[in-house]
Write an enzyme that holds these catalytic residues in place. Structure first.
Site, PDB file in Angstrom:
ATOM      1  N   ASP A 424      40.263  33.440  29.438  1.00  0.00           N
ATOM      2  CA  ASP A 424      39.464  34.227  30.389  1.00  0.00           C
ATOM      3  C   ASP A 424      40.037  34.010  31.798  1.00  0.00           C
ATOM      4  O   ASP A 424      40.912  33.154  31.994  1.00  0.00           O
ATOM      5  CB  ASP A 424      38.011  33.717  30.289  1.00  0.00           C
ATOM      6  CG  ASP A 424      37.018  34.532  31.102  1.00  0.00           C
ATOM      7  OD1 ASP A 424      37.301  35.707  31.402  1.00  0.00           O
ATOM      8  OD2 ASP A 424      35.943  33.975  31.429  1.00  0.00           O
ATOM      9  N   GLU A 427      43.415  36.973  35.378  1.00  0.00           N
ATOM     10  CA  GLU A 427      43.985  38.125  36.126  1.00  0.00           C
ATOM     11  C   GLU A 427      45.080  37.706  37.099  1.00  0.00           C
ATOM     12  O   GLU A 427      46.023  38.514  37.253  1.00  0.00           O
ATOM     13  CB  GLU A 427      42.861  38.868  36.858  1.00  0.00           C
ATOM     14  CG  GLU A 427      41.906  39.613  35.943  1.00  0.00           C
ATOM     15  CD  GLU A 427      41.055  38.692  35.053  1.00  0.00           C
ATOM     16  OE1 GLU A 427      40.723  37.591  35.491  1.00  0.00           O
ATOM     17  OE2 GLU A 427      40.744  39.103  33.930  1.00  0.00           O
ATOM     18  N   ASP A 513      33.437  42.195  31.140  1.00  0.00           N
ATOM     19  CA  ASP A 513      32.005  42.128  31.429  1.00  0.00           C
ATOM     20  C   ASP A 513      31.340  43.494  31.519  1.00  0.00           C
ATOM     21  O   ASP A 513      31.001  43.974  32.603  1.00  0.00           O
ATOM     22  CB  ASP A 513      31.785  41.345  32.726  1.00  0.00           C
ATOM     23  CG  ASP A 513      32.310  39.919  32.613  1.00  0.00           C
ATOM     24  OD1 ASP A 513      32.556  39.470  31.479  1.00  0.00           O
ATOM     25  OD2 ASP A 513      32.485  39.276  33.659  1.00  0.00           O
TER      26      ASP A 513
HETATM   27  O1  MIG Z   1      33.071  34.117  35.891  1.00  0.00           O
HETATM   28  O2  MIG Z   1      33.044  32.009  30.984  1.00  0.00           O
HETATM   29  O3  MIG Z   1      34.370  37.825  31.063  1.00  0.00           O
HETATM   30  O4  MIG Z   1      33.024  36.761  28.863  1.00  0.00           O
HETATM   31  O5  MIG Z   1      31.286  34.600  29.354  1.00  0.00           O
HETATM   32  C1  MIG Z   1      32.630  34.457  34.612  1.00  0.00           C
HETATM   33  C2  MIG Z   1      31.962  32.724  31.457  1.00  0.00           C
HETATM   34  C3  MIG Z   1      33.530  33.841  33.593  1.00  0.00           C
HETATM   35  C4  MIG Z   1      33.813  35.901  32.357  1.00  0.00           C
HETATM   36  C5  MIG Z   1      34.033  36.465  30.990  1.00  0.00           C
HETATM   37  C6  MIG Z   1      32.797  36.254  30.158  1.00  0.00           C
HETATM   38  C7  MIG Z   1      32.469  34.785  30.086  1.00  0.00           C
HETATM   39  C8  MIG Z   1      32.281  34.229  31.491  1.00  0.00           C
HETATM   40  N1  MIG Z   1      33.480  34.482  32.296  1.00  0.00           N
END
Ligand code: MIG
Length: 831
Positions: A424, A427, A513
């Site tokens: 995650d 980016e 999200d």
């Molecule tokens: O700033 O890890 O898209 O699926 O549950 C949020 C917490 C960070 C974004 C991800 C989401 C995940 C969440 N993350």
């Protein structure tokens, strides 16, 4: 470092300020007139222009052209992150020129002509149809001050539609009239239409009157595609830096979308087989903890007999968000928990973020520092930014040493029995912009590294403007390659949020999200199908919506719509009500269960689609136009999808609806998979769809392998497969198909000796089905029978290998069933 890169860094700040609108218009200059033509190789020539620009035209194949525009003398020697293999020039080009034109022809029949005075280029296919023509009023342009470049082509009429572009949140199916930007951005709760979001795949299809072509702009900088938004007459695309290096796929003789994708996949690669369990139902939430909660969720699935294979642990399993640690209060014995869950048929997937907490007492940070793998500022100090752990350092995933280092860290979790990993925030996302301590807005493109941050670029150093869009994909690569090294006998499951063209070689993708609204449910179909035809097969959207709270109806319609999408996972943000399939009350739980059961019954079919993808790049989930480009009624359809070629799903995605309009594409007929009802291709029908009903159709003539409901994929071994024949095939047609079977994990199928796998193959003609076998007779799911759907009256007789057999006729269901005890089987049904 090349001159261009240096110039890039110097003006980075200016470019950042001009992110949304291009300043310094005055400095744009045209590519000029052609003043030189040189042959470079059998398949490539180089054209020089009065502006000093050079353009290479290369015949990658008979139907793939590559154009590389460089504002100055040299062409860049890029690491080619998108590419699965070095790009070859396999076609042949001959050329002729006179005072006005330069004409190129390829041995396959493609022609390219240039107007010397304006450079204007046109591509014509073997049958004389124009594929692509530059807009004569908008020549290719460069901006030497900023490094930007752009080029415009005429649209072939306003009805030319555009698809692909990877993961985009536009509501419709086609991207005509949209302005598309590629700059990977963390976009929590993105509104429909927000662009850019997490991924950058600068590849699209154009389709008009049954003929397609595709363009892939292989440029990792911020890129844009104005698809007729500024003017319906043309589309324009360009990049913030680097060469304007683009491929034109003409889709072979047929000019088909499938031909375009095949050529694109040849360059950027395909996905490996996912493990079977990764195609099961997956349950996630931010976050399930402590351990007792995880166990409770798992048992609830078993108790309620809702099939499931995977449980996800989100960021709260860690110690203060330190990657590769556990919070020992919440999870005192991860290994034990994971092995108990495994006994119950559950795999565990962990989230792993890129950021490493700045903490001199934390082994990962200390080790990363010692190995020099963290991203640095231009002055050589360590780049730190604020994310979940607080002040954080970041591996430079464009550095092979950093990838190797990070990849090796997974050993700890593999030893604990963790089955897959979820990358995650790559980016890369930070909570603040470089200029401010506080976030400006949720969706700010600058919530990442400063643009002048240097990267290794696999030996081609460049700044963050150049490498931002590949950072996430290279993180997924570090994970994938690490797992391949550490557990060579297993198929990795990696899921990534950010990515670039070629990300499919390393990872599955989920669409970040999304929101628990009907419009977001509707968005999933155009979003996922367009991502799928962008070369990424294992894809899904958070079922139920990540942000917010769905009501029972929305959750049910969502799980139904998603049940046959490739990557099937429910997920939720923190701080909202429960979103498990049983959380909405007794009215909904059984219906949610039935949706999951449908998925499990079709797993043999879905799995085979992945096998076909890895062999020839075909997508698993498909928009209708992809298979039916001759039927213009499919071009804008955005609420139905195909799984492979034989299943069409038309879920209800509108609140309160208990029926919906379904379009049956022309060229095939269809049957309701449940009732057997026949629908003619090229027609539309209103289908009754009360809350219990998922309208799913089988293609007439196809044979769909199905299995009984199992509670998890570990139970498949003993589940017998039934080959379901969708009857009504035309008398002059023969349909062939296959089922791929293996152990569901590992690489035995690559041995090629048919030990580790087998193929059940068939040929279906009206009244007959011949089933053959390549591979072992036993050791795989057995083929226990066939079933024909759409049979109105009792057949006179059915024979297998020449002998009449018992059959079971169910008049109400319109079905005939026979048992099979061995293959091959030559089945004949007499009416
Ligand atoms: O700033 O890890 O898209 O699926 O549950 C949020 C917490 C960070 C974004 C991800 C989401 C995940 C969440 N993350």
């Amino acid at each position: 470092m090349k001159l261009k890169n240096l110039r890039g860094s110097v003006i980075a700040a200016a470019a950042a300020a001009a992110f949304f609108c291009v300043a310094a218009q005055a400095q744009w200059q045209s590519v000029g007139e052609i003043d030189k033509v040189e042959r470079e190789s059998v398949g490539s020539i180089i054209v020089g222009t009065t502006s000093g620009a050079r353009i290479r035209v290369a015949a990658v194949s008979d139907s793939t052209l590559r154009f590389t525009f460089s504002a100055d003398e040299g062409f860049e020697d890029l690491p080619g992150y998108a590419m699965a293999r070095p790009v070859k020039t396999e076609g042949e080009i001959s050329f002729t020129q006179d005072g006005d034109t330069l004409d190129l022809s390829l041995n396959g029949g493609l022609r390219i002509s240039f107007r010397r005075a304006s450079f204007n280029l046109q591509v014509v296919d073997g049958s004389g149809d124009t594929v692509l023509r530059q807009d004569p009023n908008n020549p290719a342009m460069f901006n030497p001050a900023t490094g930007e470049s752009k080029i415009s082509f005429l649209r072939r009429g306003e009805v030319e539609t555009y698809y692909g572009f990877g993961e985009k949140s536009f509501a419709g199916m086609s991207r005509h009239g949209e302005y598309v930007v590629n700059w990977n951005t963390d976009t929590y709760a993105y509104p429909v239409g927000l662009d850019p979001i997490y991924q950058s795949i600068p590849f699209f299809y154009a389709l008009r009157d049954g003929k397609a072509y595709g363009i892939f702009l292989n440029n990792t900088y911020r890129t844009f595609f104005d698809m007729g938004k500024t003017s319906p007459e043309r589309f324009t695309f360009g990049a913030d830096g680097g060469d304007l290096d683009f491929y034109v796929f003409t889709g072979g003789k047929e000019r088909s979308p499938a031909g375009v994708l095949q050529a694109y996949s040849h360059l950027t690669g395909t996905s490996e087989m996912p493990p079977m369990w990764a195609l099961g139902n997956q349950q996630s939430r931010w976050s399930y903890y402590p351990e007792s909660k995880v166990r409770e969720i798992a048992s609830k699935f078993r108790e309620l007999k809702i099939p499931a294979d995977v449980i996800y642990l989100d960021i709260d399993y860690m110690d203060g968000y330190r990657v590769f640690t556990w919070n020992k209060e919440r999870f005192p014995d991860p290994k034990k928990m994971i092995s108990d869950l495994a006994d119950d048929g559950f795999k565990v997937v962990l989230i792993v973020d890129p950021g490493v907490k700045v903490d001199p007492n934390y082994y990962v940070y200390k080790d990363g520092q010692a190995k020099g793998v963290f991203v640095k500022n231009p002055d050589g100090s360590e780049l730190n930014a604020i994310v979940w752990p607080g002040l954080t350092a970041f591996p430079d995933f464009t550095d092979p040493n950093a990838r190797e280092w990070f990849g090796s860290l997974y050993k700890m979790h593999l030893d604990e029995g963790v089955a897959g990993f979820w990358n995650d925030m790559n980016e890369p996302a930070t909570f603040t912009t470089p200029k401010s301590e506080r976030p400006l807005t949720y969706h700010h493109p600058d919530k990442t590294f400063p643009y002048d941050t240097p990267h290794n670029g696999d030996g081609h150093p460049g700044d963050h403007r150049r490498y931002h869009n590949v950072y996430g994909m290279q993180m997924a690569r570090a994970t994938f390659e690490g797992l391949r090294r550490l557990a060579p006998q297993k198929r990795p499951l990696v899921i990534t949020r950010a990515g670039f063209a070629g990300v499919q070689r390393y990872s599955a993708v989920w669409t970040g999200d999304n929101i628990a609204t009907w419009t977001h449910l509707q968005l999933t179909i155009p979003m996922l199908t367009n991502l799928s035809v962008s070369g990424v097969p294992l894809i899904g959207a958070d079922v139920g919506g990540f942000s917010g709270e769905p009501d029972g109806e929305l959750y049910t319609r969502w799980i139904q719509a998603a049940a046959l999408t490739p990557f099937f996972r429910s997920h939720s943000e923190t701080g909202v009500k429960d979103k498990e399939p049983w959380a909405f009350g007794d009215r909904y739980t059984p219906i949610n269960r039935a949706a999951v059961e449908l998925r499990y019954r079709l797993l043999p079919y879905i799995y085979t689609q992945f096998h076909q993808h890895r062999r020839n790049g075909t997508p698993v989930m498909r928009p209708l136009w992809f298979n039916y480009p001759k039927d213009t009624n499919t071009y804008l359809n955005s609420d139905q999808y195909l799984v492979g070629s034989d299943i069409m799903v038309a879920p209800v995605v509108v609140q309160g609806k208990t029926s919906r309009n379904v379009y049956f594409p022309e060229g095939d007929d269809w049957r309701d998979l449940e009732t057997g009802e026949l629908y003619k291709g090229g027609t539309a029908a209103v289908i009754n769809a009360p809350l219990e009903k998922i309208p799913v159709f089988g293609r007439v003539g196809s044979v769909i392998p199905m299995q009984p409901v199992v509670q998890h994929t570990g139970e498949m071994q003993n589940a017998p497969v039934t080959l379901v024949v969708i009857t009504g095939i035309a008398a002059d047609r023969t349909e062939k198909g296959e089922l791929f079977q293996d152990g569901g994990d590992g690489w035995a199928f690559k041995g090629g000796d048919l030990n580790g796998y087998r193929i059940v193959e068939w040929e279906h003609k009206r009244g007959s089905l011949r089933i053959g076998l390549r591979g072992a007779e036993s050791g795989f799911q057995m083929i226990a029978g066939t079933e024909a759907i759409g049979i109105a009256s009792k057949p006179a007789a059915i024979s297998v290998n020449g002998r009449d057999v018992e059959f079971d006729f169910d008049r109400a269901a319109g079905r005939v069933r026979i048992k099979l005890d061995k293959l091959p089987a030559d089945i004949v049904m007499r009416r």
